[in-house]
Scaffold this motif. Sequence first.
Motif, PDB file in Angstrom:
ATOM      1  N   GLY A  71       0.816  -1.212   0.000  1.00 19.98           N
ATOM      2  CA  GLY A  71       0.000   0.000   0.000  1.00 19.98           C
ATOM      3  C   GLY A  71       0.849   1.261   0.000  1.00 19.98           C
ATOM      4  O   GLY A  71       0.470   2.275  -0.604  1.00 19.98           O
ATOM      5  N   ARG A  72       2.009   1.202   0.650  1.00 20.94           N
ATOM      6  CA  ARG A  72       2.900   2.372   0.677  1.00 20.94           C
ATOM      7  C   ARG A  72       3.526   2.653  -0.672  1.00 20.94           C
ATOM      8  O   ARG A  72       3.850   3.803  -0.987  1.00 20.94           O
ATOM      9  CB  ARG A  72       4.029   2.143   1.691  1.00 20.94           C
ATOM     10  N   HIS A  73       3.717   1.618  -1.492  1.00 25.29           N
ATOM     11  CA  HIS A  73       4.456   1.793  -2.741  1.00 25.29           C
ATOM     12  C   HIS A  73       3.598   1.687  -4.000  1.00 25.29           C
ATOM     13  O   HIS A  73       4.101   1.914  -5.092  1.00 25.29           O
ATOM     14  CB  HIS A  73       5.586   0.754  -2.817  1.00 25.29           C
ATOM     15  N   VAL A  74       2.337   1.324  -3.864  1.00 23.49           N
ATOM     16  CA  VAL A  74       1.489   1.213  -5.038  1.00 23.49           C
ATOM     17  C   VAL A  74       1.230   2.599  -5.627  1.00 23.49           C
ATOM     18  O   VAL A  74       1.201   3.604  -4.912  1.00 23.49           O
ATOM     19  CB  VAL A  74       0.155   0.513  -4.674  1.00 23.49           C
ATOM     20  N   SER A  75       1.075   2.649  -6.940  1.00 23.27           N
ATOM     21  CA  SER A  75       0.816   3.921  -7.624  1.00 23.27           C
ATOM     22  C   SER A  75      -0.630   4.343  -7.370  1.00 23.27           C
ATOM     23  O   SER A  75      -1.575   3.697  -7.852  1.00 23.27           O
ATOM     24  CB  SER A  75       1.075   3.770  -9.126  1.00 23.27           C
ATOM     25  N   ALA A 125      -7.363   3.965   7.721  1.00 27.35           N
ATOM     26  CA  ALA A 125      -6.891   5.310   7.361  1.00 27.35           C
ATOM     27  C   ALA A 125      -6.849   6.218   8.587  1.00 27.35           C
ATOM     28  O   ALA A 125      -5.877   6.965   8.791  1.00 27.35           O
ATOM     29  CB  ALA A 125      -7.801   5.904   6.291  1.00 27.35           C
ATOM     30  N   LEU A 126      -7.908   6.145   9.434  1.00 29.57           N
ATOM     31  CA  LEU A 126      -7.944   6.996  10.635  1.00 29.57           C
ATOM     32  C   LEU A 126      -6.837   6.616  11.615  1.00 29.57           C
ATOM     33  O   LEU A 126      -6.169   7.498  12.189  1.00 29.57           O
ATOM     34  CB  LEU A 126      -9.316   6.873  11.314  1.00 29.57           C
ATOM     35  N   LEU A 127      -6.642   5.329  11.820  1.00 31.11           N
ATOM     36  CA  LEU A 127      -5.574   4.899  12.727  1.00 31.11           C
ATOM     37  C   LEU A 127      -4.203   5.311  12.197  1.00 31.11           C
ATOM     38  O   LEU A 127      -3.316   5.703  12.980  1.00 31.11           O
ATOM     39  CB  LEU A 127      -5.623   3.379  12.907  1.00 31.11           C
ATOM     40  N   ALA A 128      -4.018   5.239  10.888  1.00 29.70           N
ATOM     41  CA  ALA A 128      -2.749   5.668  10.297  1.00 29.70           C
ATOM     42  C   ALA A 128      -2.517   7.151  10.531  1.00 29.70           C
ATOM     43  O   ALA A 128      -1.391   7.575  10.852  1.00 29.70           O
ATOM     44  CB  ALA A 128      -2.743   5.357   8.798  1.00 29.70           C
ATOM     45  N   ILE A 129      -3.571   7.958  10.373  1.00 30.93           N
ATOM     46  CA  ILE A 129      -3.445   9.406  10.614  1.00 30.93           C
ATOM     47  C   ILE A 129      -3.079   9.672  12.065  1.00 30.93           C
ATOM     48  O   ILE A 129      -2.228  10.527  12.370  1.00 30.93           O
ATOM     49  CB  ILE A 129      -4.762  10.121  10.234  1.00 30.93           C
ATOM     50  N   ILE A 130      -3.700   8.919  12.992  1.00 27.31           N
ATOM     51  CA  ILE A 130      -3.397   9.100  14.422  1.00 27.31           C
ATOM     52  C   ILE A 130      -1.935   8.760  14.700  1.00 27.31           C
ATOM     53  O   ILE A 130      -1.230   9.491  15.420  1.00 27.31           O
ATOM     54  CB  ILE A 130      -4.336   8.213  15.275  1.00 27.31           C
ATOM     55  N   ILE A 131      -1.458   7.662  14.132  1.00 30.41           N
ATOM     56  CA  ILE A 131      -0.057   7.258  14.349  1.00 30.41           C
ATOM     57  C   ILE A 131       0.896   8.286  13.755  1.00 30.41           C
ATOM     58  O   ILE A 131       1.930   8.628  14.358  1.00 30.41           O
ATOM     59  CB  ILE A 131       0.183   5.859  13.740  1.00 30.41           C
ATOM     60  N   ILE A 132       0.555   8.810  12.578  1.00 31.43           N
ATOM     61  CA  ILE A 132       1.406   9.836  11.949  1.00 31.43           C
ATOM     62  C   ILE A 132       1.439  11.091  12.805  1.00 31.43           C
ATOM     63  O   ILE A 132       2.503  11.698  13.008  1.00 31.43           O
ATOM     64  CB  ILE A 132       0.893  10.153  10.529  1.00 31.43           C
ATOM     65  N   ARG A 133       0.259  11.505  13.315  1.00 29.95           N
ATOM     66  CA  ARG A 133       0.214  12.693  14.186  1.00 29.95           C
ATOM     67  C   ARG A 133       1.044  12.471  15.450  1.00 29.95           C
ATOM     68  O   ARG A 133       1.694  13.388  15.956  1.00 29.95           O
ATOM     69  CB  ARG A 133      -1.234  13.012  14.580  1.00 29.95           C
ATOM     70  N   VAL A 175      -3.940  -1.905   4.165  1.00 28.72           N
ATOM     71  CA  VAL A 175      -3.765  -1.339   2.830  1.00 28.72           C
ATOM     72  C   VAL A 175      -4.019   0.168   2.863  1.00 28.72           C
ATOM     73  O   VAL A 175      -3.237   0.962   2.328  1.00 28.72           O
ATOM     74  CB  VAL A 175      -4.710  -2.019   1.817  1.00 28.72           C
ATOM     75  N   ALA A 176      -5.136   0.556   3.511  1.00 28.51           N
ATOM     76  CA  ALA A 176      -5.451   1.990   3.629  1.00 28.51           C
ATOM     77  C   ALA A 176      -4.361   2.717   4.404  1.00 28.51           C
ATOM     78  O   ALA A 176      -3.971   3.840   4.045  1.00 28.51           O
ATOM     79  CB  ALA A 176      -6.798   2.164   4.319  1.00 28.51           C
ATOM     80  N   ALA A 177      -3.844   2.087   5.454  1.00 26.73           N
ATOM     81  CA  ALA A 177      -2.779   2.707   6.251  1.00 26.73           C
ATOM     82  C   ALA A 177      -1.524   2.906   5.409  1.00 26.73           C
ATOM     83  O   ALA A 177      -0.851   3.940   5.513  1.00 26.73           O
ATOM     84  CB  ALA A 177      -2.468   1.835   7.461  1.00 26.73           C
ATOM     85  N   GLY A 178      -1.194   1.930   4.571  1.00 23.73           N
ATOM     86  CA  GLY A 178      -0.031   2.068   3.698  1.00 23.73           C
ATOM     87  C   GLY A 178      -0.184   3.224   2.733  1.00 23.73           C
ATOM     88  O   GLY A 178       0.760   3.997   2.508  1.00 23.73           O
ATOM     89  N   ILE A 179      -1.385   3.382   2.149  1.00 25.65           N
ATOM     90  CA  ILE A 179      -1.635   4.489   1.220  1.00 25.65           C
ATOM     91  C   ILE A 179      -1.535   5.830   1.938  1.00 25.65           C
ATOM     92  O   ILE A 179      -0.946   6.786   1.414  1.00 25.65           O
ATOM     93  CB  ILE A 179      -3.018   4.316   0.553  1.00 25.65           C
ATOM     94  N   VAL A 180      -2.101   5.916   3.147  1.00 23.36           N
ATOM     95  CA  VAL A 180      -2.030   7.162   3.929  1.00 23.36           C
ATOM     96  C   VAL A 180      -0.581   7.500   4.260  1.00 23.36           C
ATOM     97  O   VAL A 180      -0.163   8.665   4.179  1.00 23.36           O
ATOM     98  CB  VAL A 180      -2.873   7.041   5.219  1.00 23.36           C
ATOM     99  N   HIS A 181       0.218   6.503   4.614  1.00 22.88           N
ATOM    100  CA  HIS A 181       1.639   6.750   4.903  1.00 22.88           C
ATOM    101  C   HIS A 181       2.383   7.226   3.659  1.00 22.88           C
ATOM    102  O   HIS A 181       3.301   8.054   3.763  1.00 22.88           O
ATOM    103  CB  HIS A 181       2.293   5.477   5.456  1.00 22.88           C
ATOM    104  N   ALA A 182       2.010   6.705   2.499  1.00 19.59           N
ATOM    105  CA  ALA A 182       2.644   7.161   1.263  1.00 19.59           C
ATOM    106  C   ALA A 182       2.303   8.622   0.986  1.00 19.59           C
ATOM    107  O   ALA A 182       3.163   9.411   0.572  1.00 19.59           O
ATOM    108  CB  ALA A 182       2.190   6.288   0.095  1.00 19.59           C
ATOM    109  N   ILE A 183       1.047   9.000   1.220  1.00 20.35           N
ATOM    110  CA  ILE A 183       0.629  10.405   1.030  1.00 20.35           C
ATOM    111  C   ILE A 183       1.365  11.309   2.005  1.00 20.35           C
ATOM    112  O   ILE A 183       1.846  12.386   1.648  1.00 20.35           O
ATOM    113  CB  ILE A 183      -0.897  10.534   1.209  1.00 20.35           C
TER     114      ILE A 183
END
Length: 680
Positions: free
Chosen positions: A69-73, A195-203, A246-254
């Motif tokens: 998810g982090r590396h997919v286009s 996606a929400l959990l990924a945003i929380i971890i990034i914050r 998968v959603a978390a990987g995409i959010v981390h890529a963004i």
Amino acid sequence: MEMFLIVLLLLAIIGLSNIVNHLIPFIPVPLIQIALGILVAILPFGIHVPMETELFLVLFIAPLLFNDGRHVSRKALWRLRTQILLLALGLVFVTVFAIGFLIHWMIPSIPLPAAFALAGILSPTDVVAVSAMSSRVRMPKTVMHVLEGEGLMNDASGLVAFNFAVAATVTGVFSLVNASVSFLVIAIGGFVGGALLAIIIIRFRVLIRRFGMEDVTIHMLIQILTPFIIYLVTEHFHLSGILAVVAAGIVHAIEKDREKSPTVELQIVSNSTWTVILYILNGLVFVLLGLQIPSVGNEIFKDPLFNNIIVIKYILIITAALLLLRFIWIYFSSLVGWKLKKRKIRKIDLNQIGITTISGVRGAVTLAGSFSIPYFLNDGSPFPERSLIIFIAAGVILVTLIIASIFLPVMAKSEIGKREAEREAMEKAALIRSKIAAIRAIREVMNDENRSAAFSIISIYNSKINQLKYTNNEEDSFQARKLDRSIRMKALEAESNYIEKLVKEKHIDRTVAYLSQEYIQRMEIAITNHIKFRALVMWSLIKRSILQLFQLFLPKKKERRKKRRERYTMMLQLKMKMAEVAIKVLKEGMTPENRNITYIIIGEYNELLTKLQLVKNADASKKYARMERELQDKAFQAERDEVQKMYERAHITADVVRKLRQQINIREAYWMEENTLHDA
């Protein structure tokens, strides 16, 4: 301690599989790893690693899908969303019903809900296996993006369908409406939750950085724990943990794209760490898969109730049905996607459809899911044909892997071959034209003063042109080598005749003549017998070292040193005259057929002449270097001008222009660096 030793053994097997793949590269690494896993399970070591589905999914699938998810286009995912959704959702549910009915019709002992469960767990493709297969071949980009998107999403849909079918088999109760609503809640909830959990971890990571905690180790630890935490939390709320990672990987890529001040050290450590983790996890997935196959097969092969040939026939028929259904579905879904997005998506041809079909490899998720089938129903009776279902799942995995290994390289090569051949031909023609333009530019400014430097550069360009012309044509290459050898031998013959003439006229003594003839013989050996020449050079070096060592113990006499210097000066002047004679003969024998090769050899002789002249004159050496630098600058500019001209006339594409310009820039940078060091 026993588990620790098993883990060490599994890691050793992963390393061994790559060594084996290096020796037999035509067999893909996943198949080698599965074979080694089977071998270890068969040998009497008593090694048994139970397949725990939940642990397998969280330990292996979660981090692998998170990384994908982090590396997919993301642009490709959105652009191809129709085709991806039709495969990841539509094909999964069509497979469940169509293949489920086929299994129940073919094997009546498997009830329809259990047949749907088997079809459900066979429906998702394995993104790990697809990635491993695609690394061996050059897949079309559109096909690869579709496969990546499908692999990221169909694990969730397949597992959900499988779980509902298993629940229906166990309880005997099933509601299509409730199942549809539950699926939407599980899928959408998992994706949004991830996606929400990924945003929380990034914050949280940003917050601790603001507190001055820039320790790479802490941030790397958070990165590693992220997919496990997100998967476990979302699964705790009965949502799709797979879609969550998968959603978390995409959010981390963004987040990585938007980060204004990324830590370089963290990026380096992150890339290195994830490379090692993914290497180990990918290998363990297939080794563990191989470890399970013998135990699964023994239950069927040793059971007298099953006919082994008929069971293998079941596997082949189900695999063929899966591939046929996939081919038909991809064909019609590609038409739908083409009509809906006519301007953006190019219609996929039959060969691309075939590649996408063959790439539908089943893998670890299928086997892990099949092992999660309960042993008993709610009424206490055994789950119908549980061992047979697991065996069929394992057999389909192996057959799809073998089919992809055999046919995917052939089909992908035929798909890309024509376009690659056209692009390579375009690039080669452009390279030749740019180098011809450089030679033309040098000849326009060539005069008596800079002639030697000009010939030296022209010789290099001519050599590169010949390499480009004869790289892919063995017959032309052989003829070119034969012609090159013939011309060089004529030049050496002229040098030898010149030495004999000087000896007859008594213009040189016998010793100098002998040394000169010896030099010519060495050059002839270098042209006709490379192996013998290497041995001769080695012997000359050894002999010279012995003589130098011996001279250390001899008394130094001025007369001997003086005689040696005189002979050296004489040899220097003689070699210059020999080169001039050779150049004269080469020019006289030049024809349209041998012009390019003759120019190369003349350039080499001119370069030798220049070096011999510069040995005697330091000022001349600096002057020559300056002229060579000026001529080479003109040559580089002529190459750029010719590339631009070809692009403006639509002879080459934009990507070829970028590649050619990059090559010129790199060569120019190296040239400038070499001259800077020389001047220093």
